[in-house]
Each structure stands twice: as structure tokens, then as C-alpha cells.
Design an enzyme around this catalytic site. Sequence first.
Site, PDB file in Angstrom:
ATOM      1  N   CYS A 114      56.829  46.517  18.234  1.00 33.68           N
ATOM      2  CA  CYS A 114      56.689  46.646  16.604  1.00 33.68           C
ATOM      3  C   CYS A 114      56.272  48.009  16.250  1.00 33.68           C
ATOM      4  O   CYS A 114      56.667  48.260  14.754  1.00 33.68           O
ATOM      5  CB  CYS A 114      55.933  45.701  16.086  1.00 33.68           C
ATOM      6  SG  CYS A 114      56.372  43.913  16.496  1.00 33.68           S
ATOM      7  N   HIS A 252      54.346  47.616   8.647  1.00 33.61           N
ATOM      8  CA  HIS A 252      55.102  46.898   9.525  1.00 33.61           C
ATOM      9  C   HIS A 252      55.045  45.599   9.118  1.00 33.61           C
ATOM     10  O   HIS A 252      53.648  45.203   8.655  1.00 33.61           O
ATOM     11  CB  HIS A 252      54.696  46.887  11.104  1.00 33.61           C
ATOM     12  CG  HIS A 252      54.996  45.778  11.768  1.00 33.61           C
ATOM     13  ND1 HIS A 252      56.301  45.626  11.877  1.00 33.61           N
ATOM     14  CD2 HIS A 252      54.382  45.003  12.754  1.00 33.61           C
ATOM     15  CE1 HIS A 252      56.548  44.387  12.736  1.00 33.61           C
ATOM     16  NE2 HIS A 252      55.386  44.143  13.096  1.00 33.61           N
ATOM     17  N   ASN A 282      59.020  38.898  10.591  1.00 32.76           N
ATOM     18  CA  ASN A 282      58.734  39.904  11.441  1.00 32.76           C
ATOM     19  C   ASN A 282      60.020  40.438  12.301  1.00 32.76           C
ATOM     20  O   ASN A 282      60.605  39.776  13.273  1.00 32.76           O
ATOM     21  CB  ASN A 282      57.528  39.700  12.427  1.00 32.76           C
ATOM     22  CG  ASN A 282      57.117  40.836  13.440  1.00 32.76           C
ATOM     23  OD1 ASN A 282      57.972  41.998  13.176  1.00 32.76           O
ATOM     24  ND2 ASN A 282      56.194  40.534  13.966  1.00 32.76           N
TER      25      ASN A 282
END
Length: 325
Positions: A114, A252, A282
Site C-alpha cells: 500500500c 492512502h 482499498n
Amino acid sequence: MVRRAVIVGCGSYLPARVVTNAELASTVDTSDEWIRERSGIAERRIAADGETTSDLAIAAARAALNGSGVEPAALDLIVLATATPDNTFPATAAKVQAALGAAGCIAFDVQAVCTGFVYALATANAFLSSGQARTALVIGAETFSRILDWRDRGTCVLFGDGAGAVVLRAEEGGRGDKSDRGILSTHLHADGRHYDLLYVDGGPSSTQTTGTLRMQGREVFRHAVSKLSEAVEEALAANDMSANELDWLVPHQANRRIIEGTARKLNLPAEKVVVTVDRHANTSAASIPLALDEAVRDGRIRPGHLVLMEGMGGGFTWGSVLARF
Ligand code: ACO
């Protein structure tokens, strides 16, 4: 005179198929209410059968190149962040390079899950600010739907597929302070002692299978808020800046509660935070450039604005990039 890597264009791509929480709840033991309350996610995009990470990356890259007016042949460097490459090797960046018609330039993948886009942007910035390249394409692209265990309701509801990209050009003439246009600072970190809190239980060398994502959600959550607040504070201190000088935080997009927790710790008003997790879920390395592109296209992020990007992911890895548009 200082040379800076300036973001001259961005683009993104989302697979066409929208999967709502209600649709997921028809096959997974979950509910729209649980997912919204714990994560802020309402829906996600899922790549079509046969649609690969490179397909998403190529579409996002073309949009970014079009927006910047840069021809593929002018690229010196392509850095692609992904944890879901098309194949174990070669790098997905090589496939993207060939499809764009940029043969000959440097092309490689970066693996920081990520935090991948932040790592990729920092890497490209190092090439550009040191004079090793003048024009770069940085992409975050993922098909996380392919590495989810759809029987594990604690993880499969949280992720989606997508891609985002930016074009960077080295520009001389900066004064060397925070008034400069371009990337002002990058900070990267990793702590491999937390490897087992968020990982994929397969791989070419360990199991000879692709594996699926495993996560201890509560532990990851705890680390995320503290590491991300530290990352933001580190970037502000390095630039002798306070949080209220930021025009935008582009975090993020893992979970609305992590994003709000980080903003609250920094006293940053919610209006300054770009949020897409509700619609994208996500998307790992793709989430920051997807959010960035949305905010640039709808006119929120404008020339001169100071934008802080930050992320945290498996490894653990975490970091930030501060840029003036
Ligand atoms: N639907 C319904 N119930 C569920 C679901 C689901 N999808 N998933 C778990 N539950 C249940 C659990 O079984 C548990 O039930 P029990 O109390 O009867 O045992 C209950 O909900 C609570 O489970 P927890 O895992 O403790 O729930 P929590 O409040 O911690 O929320 C979550 C889970 C959303 C994963 C949270 O921990 C989180 O967001 N963690 C961060 C993870 C993350 O964002 N990772 C992304 C990668 S890293 C990064 O990008 C920062």
C-alpha cells in the site's frame, strides 16, 4: 538553482464493474452496515475476467500522458508500483512500456504494497533530481481481487481494483525552499518485524502458488494511525511547515477511520482531506494516484497547491511525499 521533479499530469482508470456491499453480502457473511461502519466503504471496482494489472496501468498511464502533453517516446523512466503483477517476472512496467511505445527507457516495478506509490514516486524523484532522468511516468496499479480469500470476511470486503498514474518532469530554477513547484520532500520507512501482520501466504519461492492475503486487522489499524501521523509530522518538520499550510492531504485509502484518525491527530479539517475509499475501497498502490487524479480533475487541487501524500502498508512500509502543484 535547484532541480525539482514537477507533477505535470495525472490520470486514472477503474474497471467498469461496480460491486456494492449489498452484492457482496449475497455471497459473503457480512452486511452493508458492518462494512460502512468499520471501514467507510460502500462499493469497490472489480477487474473483469482476463483484465490484468497491466491493462489497468496502461489505461491510467495513457490518461496521464494525454493530460500532460508528454509523448511516450519522451519518457526516460517508468516506475510501476504493484503487489499484484501480471506475472512473477518480467516487471509489469516492461509490459506497460511496450504497450505505450516507450521502448528503450528504464522500466521496473516497485513492491511496497500500500506504500508502493509513495516508494515509486520517491524513487522517480531521486532519478529526476539527480539528473539521471528528465521525464518519468509513475504508476500505481493493482488487481487485489485476485489475491483475496473470498471466504475470509475480515479481509475480502476491504479491497478493490484500479490504477492511477502521474507524469513527472525535471524543472530547473527552484529556490530550494517550500515555495518551489514540484516534489519538496520524500520520506520512506520499513519495519520488517511486522511482516506477519499483513502478508500473502504464497509466492514463487515459498509455496509455488500465488497465495491469498492474510491480515490481523486490529493490529494493522493500531500501527497505521500512529505511523501515518508520524509520517505527516516528519514531512512537516523537514519543510519547516505547520499542518495548516497544507492545501490537501491525499492519504492512502485503506479505511475511513484510519484517515479520520490521522487527520484528527494533526488538527487537519476534514475538508482538506481527499477521500475515495467509500467508492474505491482499498486499492493498495493505486489508491493515492486515483484520489489525486479525482481531486485534480474536479478542480480541488490547483496549480500552486501544497499536497501531502502518505501511505502505510504490508512490510510494514510507510512514508510520505510533499509536492507543490
Ligand atoms: N462482516 C461482518 N462481521 C465481520 C466482518 C464482516 N466483513 N469481518 C469481521 N467481522 C466480525 C468479526 O468476526 C468479529 O466478530 P466477533 O466479535 O463475534 O468475533 C467482529 O466483526 C469484530 O471484528 P474485528 O476484526 O475485531 O473488527 P474491527 O473493528 O477491528 O474492524 C477492520 C476490522 C475493518 C479490518 C479493522 O481492523 C481495520 O480497518 N484494520 C485496518 C486494516 C487495513 O486497513 N488494512 C489495509 C491494508 S494496510 C493499510 O492499508 C493501512
